[in-house]
Design a protein around this motif. Structure first.
Motif, mmCIF file in Angstrom:
data_model
loop_
_atom_site.group_PDB
_atom_site.id
_atom_site.type_symbol
_atom_site.label_atom_id
_atom_site.label_comp_id
_atom_site.label_asym_id
_atom_site.label_seq_id
_atom_site.Cartn_x
_atom_site.Cartn_y
_atom_site.Cartn_z
ATOM 1 N N GLN A 39 0.822 -1.197 0.000
ATOM 2 C CA GLN A 39 0.000 0.000 0.000
ATOM 3 C C GLN A 39 0.866 1.261 0.000
ATOM 4 O O GLN A 39 0.561 2.243 -0.671
ATOM 5 N N LEU A 40 1.957 1.239 0.765
ATOM 6 C CA LEU A 40 2.841 2.398 0.798
ATOM 7 C C LEU A 40 3.451 2.657 -0.577
ATOM 8 O O LEU A 40 3.492 3.801 -1.045
ATOM 9 N N GLN A 41 3.925 1.605 -1.226
ATOM 10 C CA GLN A 41 4.522 1.794 -2.545
ATOM 11 C C GLN A 41 3.496 2.317 -3.541
ATOM 12 O O GLN A 41 3.808 3.182 -4.372
ATOM 13 N N ARG A 42 2.270 1.827 -3.464
ATOM 14 C CA ARG A 42 1.217 2.301 -4.368
ATOM 15 C C ARG A 42 0.949 3.790 -4.161
ATOM 16 O O ARG A 42 0.840 4.565 -5.122
ATOM 17 N N LYS A 82 -1.048 9.422 13.479
ATOM 18 C CA LYS A 82 -1.860 8.267 13.848
ATOM 19 C C LYS A 82 -2.942 7.997 12.811
ATOM 20 O O LYS A 82 -3.326 8.871 12.017
ATOM 21 N N ALA A 83 -3.441 6.766 12.807
ATOM 22 C CA ALA A 83 -4.529 6.383 11.912
ATOM 23 C C ALA A 83 -5.758 7.243 12.194
ATOM 24 O O ALA A 83 -6.048 7.575 13.340
ATOM 25 N N GLY A 84 -6.463 7.603 11.125
ATOM 26 C CA GLY A 84 -7.669 8.403 11.266
ATOM 27 C C GLY A 84 -7.512 9.829 10.825
ATOM 28 O O GLY A 84 -8.507 10.571 10.735
ATOM 29 N N ALA A 85 -6.294 10.265 10.543
ATOM 30 C CA ALA A 85 -6.042 11.623 10.069
ATOM 31 C C ALA A 85 -4.994 11.565 8.965
ATOM 32 O O ALA A 85 -4.072 10.746 9.006
ATOM 33 N N PHE A 103 9.188 14.164 -1.092
ATOM 34 C CA PHE A 103 8.347 14.905 -2.037
ATOM 35 C C PHE A 103 6.973 15.018 -1.393
ATOM 36 O O PHE A 103 6.637 14.258 -0.471
ATOM 37 N N PRO A 104 6.152 15.973 -1.843
ATOM 38 C CA PRO A 104 4.837 16.151 -1.216
ATOM 39 C C PRO A 104 3.925 14.947 -1.434
ATOM 40 O O PRO A 104 3.787 14.439 -2.544
ATOM 41 N N VAL A 105 3.316 14.481 -0.346
ATOM 42 C CA VAL A 105 2.368 13.374 -0.414
ATOM 43 C C VAL A 105 1.527 13.405 0.856
ATOM 44 O O VAL A 105 1.993 13.857 1.904
ATOM 45 N N GLY A 106 0.280 12.969 0.752
ATOM 46 C CA GLY A 106 -0.581 12.912 1.924
ATOM 47 C C GLY A 106 -1.369 11.618 1.944
ATOM 48 O O GLY A 106 -1.862 11.168 0.910
ATOM 49 N N PHE A 107 -1.458 10.984 3.126
ATOM 50 C CA PHE A 107 -2.255 9.775 3.259
ATOM 51 C C PHE A 107 -2.545 9.518 4.735
ATOM 52 O O PHE A 107 -1.813 9.969 5.615
#
Length: 203
Positions: free
Chosen positions: A66-69, A178-181, A189-193
């Motif tokens: 999932q992280l690589q994706r 933490k999970a949930g935010a 590089f810019p990324v959000g998850f």
């Protein structure tokens, strides 16, 4: 997990059932490590001492997928995303990060090993057998090697992402996501998850 024993002059004549007999003797070198058997364990070196980890479990593998994706969708084309690479820091220090972001040029150098200056990010996904190692001397080792960013992912309960950034020759205290935010990150590089997605099945 099998018992790990360095090979000695007498070990070759002893029964090896239930044991892995390794060539060489401590302190080991990276060249010694290349001669080790493929027995399902992950062998790393810290100052010539062996670090042995078992094969990753299913949840660990899902988190890496999932992280690589996620990162692949956000990464600029001049960077490459790879899992379980050989990182050679010195003749007696070799680590195998779970995941790295490296420069594209690094693919055209040594065919077996990466050097620290070729990496922009190292990631370790924790397990009960490696969490103390990842939080402690892995963070120290990657910082000393000059890797700009280190992420540590804890899967003990809900996923937690710890983000370390280099300040001189050490990492600052990690930012905790933490999970949930959604974690909004800028390095490498810019990324959000949301860390929670790391253990969700493929959708």
């Amino acid at each position: 997990m099998a018992t790990i024993e360095p090979k000695s002059e007498t070990a070759a004549d002893e029964p090896t059932t239930g044991r892995t007999v390794l060539p060489g003797a401590p302190p080991f070198t990276v060249d010694d490590l290349l001669k080790f058997p493929d027995d399902g364990n992950r062998y790393e070196l810290c100052n010539g001492s062996l670090l042995v980890s078992p094969a990753p479990k299913k949840l660990h593998q899902l988190a890496l997928y999932q992280l690589q994706r996620i990162l692949d969708e956000a990464a600029p084309p001049e960077l490459v995303l790879l899992s379980t690479v050989n990182l050679r820091v010195s003749a007696h220090d070799l680590y195998i990060p779970d995941f790295v972001v490296a420069t594209e040029e690094s693919l055209h150098t040594d065919e077996l090993m990466f050097s620290p200056e070729e990496l922009l990010l190292a990631v370790e996904v924790g397990s009960p057998s490696t969490s103390i190692r990842d939080e402690g001397f892995k963070a120290l080792a990657y910082a000393k090697a000059g890797i700009p960013a280190y992420w540590r992912i804890d899967l003990e309960e809900e996923p937690v992402l710890y983000v370390y950034e280099l300040d001189d020759d050490r990492y600052d205290a990690p930012a905790v996501h933490k999970a949930g935010a959604v974690a909004h990150l800028t390095t490498p590089f810019p990324v959000g998850f949301d860390p929670a997605v790391l253990i969700r099945g493929r959708r």
